[in-house]
Design an enzyme around this catalytic site. Structure first.
Site, PDB file in Angstrom:
ATOM      1  CB  SER A   1      37.849  42.277  30.212  1.00  8.53           C
ATOM      2  OG  SER A   1      37.225  43.413  29.471  1.00  8.53           O
TER       3      SER A   1
ATOM      4  CG  ASN B   1      40.936  54.714  26.301  1.00  5.60           C
ATOM      5  OD1 ASN B   1      40.823  53.497  26.439  1.00  5.60           O
ATOM      6  ND2 ASN B   1      41.868  55.193  25.472  1.00  5.60           N
TER       7      ASN B   1
ATOM      8  CB  THR C   1      52.390  44.955  76.305  1.00  9.81           C
ATOM      9  OG1 THR C   1      53.098  44.578  77.573  1.00  9.81           O
ATOM     10  CG2 THR C   1      51.777  46.357  76.797  1.00  9.81           C
ATOM     11  CG  HIS C   2      56.197  42.672  75.044  1.00 11.84           C
ATOM     12  ND1 HIS C   2      57.072  42.891  74.127  1.00 11.84           N
ATOM     13  CD2 HIS C   2      55.995  43.560  75.720  1.00 11.84           C
ATOM     14  CE1 HIS C   2      57.407  44.016  74.402  1.00 11.84           C
ATOM     15  NE2 HIS C   2      56.858  44.632  75.410  1.00 11.84           N
TER      16      HIS C   2
ATOM     17  CB  SER D   1      37.957  18.030  64.176  1.00 11.55           C
ATOM     18  OG  SER D   1      38.695  16.761  63.600  1.00 11.55           O
TER      19      SER D   1
ATOM     20  CE  LYS E   1      40.633  21.362  67.640  1.00  5.42           C
ATOM     21  NZ  LYS E   1      41.520  21.045  66.900  1.00  5.42           N
TER      22      LYS E   1
ATOM     23  CD  GLU F   1      41.387  28.575  62.733  1.00  7.56           C
ATOM     24  OE1 GLU F   1      42.303  28.151  62.045  1.00  7.56           O
ATOM     25  OE2 GLU F   1      40.609  28.219  63.513  1.00  7.56           O
TER      26      GLU F   1
ATOM     27  CE1 TYR G   1      42.745  51.273  29.318  1.00  6.21           C
ATOM     28  CE2 TYR G   1      43.587  50.743  27.302  1.00  6.21           C
ATOM     29  CZ  TYR G   1      42.855  50.348  28.146  1.00  6.21           C
ATOM     30  OH  TYR G   1      42.378  49.137  28.507  1.00  6.21           O
TER      31      TYR G   1
ATOM     32  CE  LYS H   1      38.006  47.661  33.760  1.00  8.06           C
ATOM     33  NZ  LYS H   1      39.324  47.432  33.696  1.00  8.06           N
TER      34      LYS H   1
HETATM   35  N1  ARG Z   1      37.908  46.892  28.765  1.00  5.66           N
HETATM   36  C1  ARG Z   1      39.076  47.966  28.665  1.00  5.66           C
HETATM   37  C2  ARG Z   1      39.619  47.957  29.955  1.00  5.66           C
HETATM   38  O1  ARG Z   1      39.000  47.856  30.848  1.00  5.66           O
HETATM   39  C3  ARG Z   1      38.189  49.076  28.188  1.00  5.66           C
HETATM   40  C4  ARG Z   1      39.140  50.021  27.696  1.00  5.66           C
HETATM   41  C5  ARG Z   1      39.590  49.780  26.317  1.00  5.66           C
HETATM   42  N2  ARG Z   1      40.458  50.839  25.630  1.00  5.66           N
HETATM   43  C6  ARG Z   1      41.294  50.465  24.691  1.00  5.66           C
HETATM   44  N3  ARG Z   1      41.785  51.681  24.056  1.00  5.66           N
HETATM   45  N4  ARG Z   1      41.510  49.114  24.215  1.00  5.66           N
HETATM   46  O2  ARG Z   1      40.885  48.292  29.970  1.00  5.66           O
END
Ligand code: ARG
Length: 468
Positions: A27, A113, A158-159, A286, A292, A299, A326, A334
């Site tokens: 990651s 974690n 409206t509408h 354009s 244009k 947009e 976890y 993320k």
């Molecule tokens: N990069 C991992 C995540 O964001 C970190 C946590 C990893 N923890 C584990 N028990 N493998 O999920």
């Protein structure tokens, strides 16, 4: 295998990961942007370990100095991220351990974690502040436009049918209300996310004598009295992703406002409306049609809003079937959050820029708002003031509109004799209802589009936004 860079759990494993697993599992390609927050969290953790007597002050000092050095290298783009080390946390710990022997003690009483949960809360605090600042720039642009268009009257719709007249300023201020509520939502979010999960460990805390309050204070996870705010359940602390969802929800709603604003201004910019023009800087031409000038910025804002909606849906779906605590699925939490932040900030920035270069076309607005039908409701109010029940007044004015249509004349040109025939209460002064300025000046109660009420709202916004 000695040379193989293995993640920190090497002791239990005899073989390294399948090469396919490295790319699948990493990651760091996206979570490396958490480096400043991870480092801050680690420095506070190290100081707390020293405070609790679990490492020496010198060790904590060496760890903190080493992390500062790494932060500088990362900021300068001189850090070599290694996907075999999975994530930002292990990359940094590993690099630190190559220069600071005490780094081997940094992970005392901590798990990735609670570490990642902490880094993300620090990230969210910062993100909420950035969005609030960007919202302020949009609010300032809206209030500036409102200030300049207090006497530019347009039909309200409206509408998407002409309904009643308002000032363009009142319309801009409607969006200020929406973005103002967004600002409040991000502020409330920053407050609710400000709780420290460190100490939750992997899921069940630690047997070591740490001081959770100390770390929380070092990281600013405190309430108004300076008392530390700590997560209250170690399982929840590492499994909870509510704040990810809240951030995406606040972004998605803000994106909806962005998209509606974009849509309104695109319509106003069309030849059919012609209410507004934009600067060259936020429009494009354009490749084929030389005439244009397209409102691409707006947009794209309308289009990009879909990403925040998608992110919210991704996060809700990601979490809904997960057992405590976890699970590696959570690594997928993320990218949608980062996308929400980047997209929201970019769209707010572009909207502020587009608005700053917007110019109303007074003639086109005046022509559109001259339609006397926009004031048909005011004629009904006139009859109500003369004692007619509103439903009857509505019917009477409807009859007037039909007569004007049959006669092929605008409503305000219908002969008084026709009007009196519909109701004797319609004495010749009924035509004063079509005086636009008078009609707006009659709407000065709070929240209404009367010029004084609008000026008061502009002043109130200026007060809330502070000096520019
Ligand atoms: N990069 C991992 C995540 O964001 C970190 C946590 C990893 N923890 C584990 N028990 N493998 O999920």
């Amino acid at each position: 295998m000695a040379e193989q860079k293995q993640a920190t759990w090497g002791g239990r494993f005899r073989e390294g990961p399948d090469p396919r697993m490295v790319g699948f599992s990493e990651s760091v390609s996206f979570d490396k942007r958490l480096a400043p927050f991870d480092i801050r969290g680690s420095q506070a953790h190290a100081r707390m370990l020293a405070h609790a007597g679990l490492i020496t002050a010198d060790e904590a000092g060496a760890i903190c100095a080493g992390l500062d050095e790494l932060l500088g290298e990362i900021g300068a783009g001189r850090f070599d991220w290694d996907p075999a080390l999975e994530d930002v946390h292990m990359n940094i710990e590993q690099a630190l351990s190559q220069r600071v022997p005490a780094a081997a003690k940094l992970h005392t009483a901590r798990s990735r974690n609670d570490q990642v949960a902490t880094a993300m809360r620090l990230f969210f605090r910062d993100a909420a502040e950035k969005v609030r600042a960007a919202l302020d720039r949009v609010l300032i642009a809206l209030v500036d436009q409102a200030e300049a268009t207090q006497e530019v009257y347009i039909p309200g719709y409206t509408h998407l049918q002409r309904a009643q007249p308002v000032s363009m300023a009142h319309h801009f201020l409607a969006y200020a209300e929406m973005f103002g509520r967004d600002r409040g939502r991000f502020a409330a979010f920053a407050e609710s996310v400000n709780v420290c999960p460190l100490g939750a460990g992997a899921l069940a805390g630690t047997t070591l004598p740490i001081d959770r309050g100390h770390t929380a204070k070092l990281l600013g996870f405190i309430d108004g009295t300076g008392a530390p705010r700590l997560t209250r359940n170690s399982l929840d602390a590492v499994a909870d992703r509510d704040h990810f969802i809240e951030f995406a929800a606040a972004s998605a709603l803000c994106a909806t406002h962005l998209s509606r604003a974009a849509e309104d201004f695109i319509l106003w910019n069309s030849s059919e409306f012609g209410f507004i023009t934009f600067s060259d800087g936020f429009t494009t031409g354009s490749s084929l049609m030389p005439q244009k000038k397209n409102p691409d910025a707006l947009e794209l804002i309308r289009g990009k809003s879909a990403r925040a909606h998608g992110a919210l849906s991704t996060l809700l779906t990601l979490c809904k079937g997960l057992p405590l605590t976890y699970n590696r699925d959570l690594q997928e939490d993320k990218p949608p959050v980062f996308d929400c932040l980047d997209t929201t900030l970019a769209c707010l920035d572009i909207l502020a820029g587009t608005l700053a270069g917007a110019r109303p076309n007074a003639e086109r607005c005046a022509a559109a708002v001259a339609d006397p039908l926009l004031l048909a409701t005011d004629v009904a109010d006139y009859l109500v003031r003369k004692g007619m029940p509103f439903r009857d007044a509505h019917h009477a004015v409807g009859t007037l509109v039909a007569r004007a249509e049959e006669a092929g004349v605008p409503l305000d040109k219908l002969p008084d004799t026709d009007a009196t025939a519909v109701s004797p209460l319609l004495t010749p002064d009924w035509k004063e209802c079509f005086d636009l300025k008078r009609a707006l000046a009659a709407r000065e109660m709070p929240g209404m589009p009367g010029p004084k009420a609008v000026a008061a709202e502009i002043a109130a916004w200026r007060g809330r936004l502070g000096p520019t």
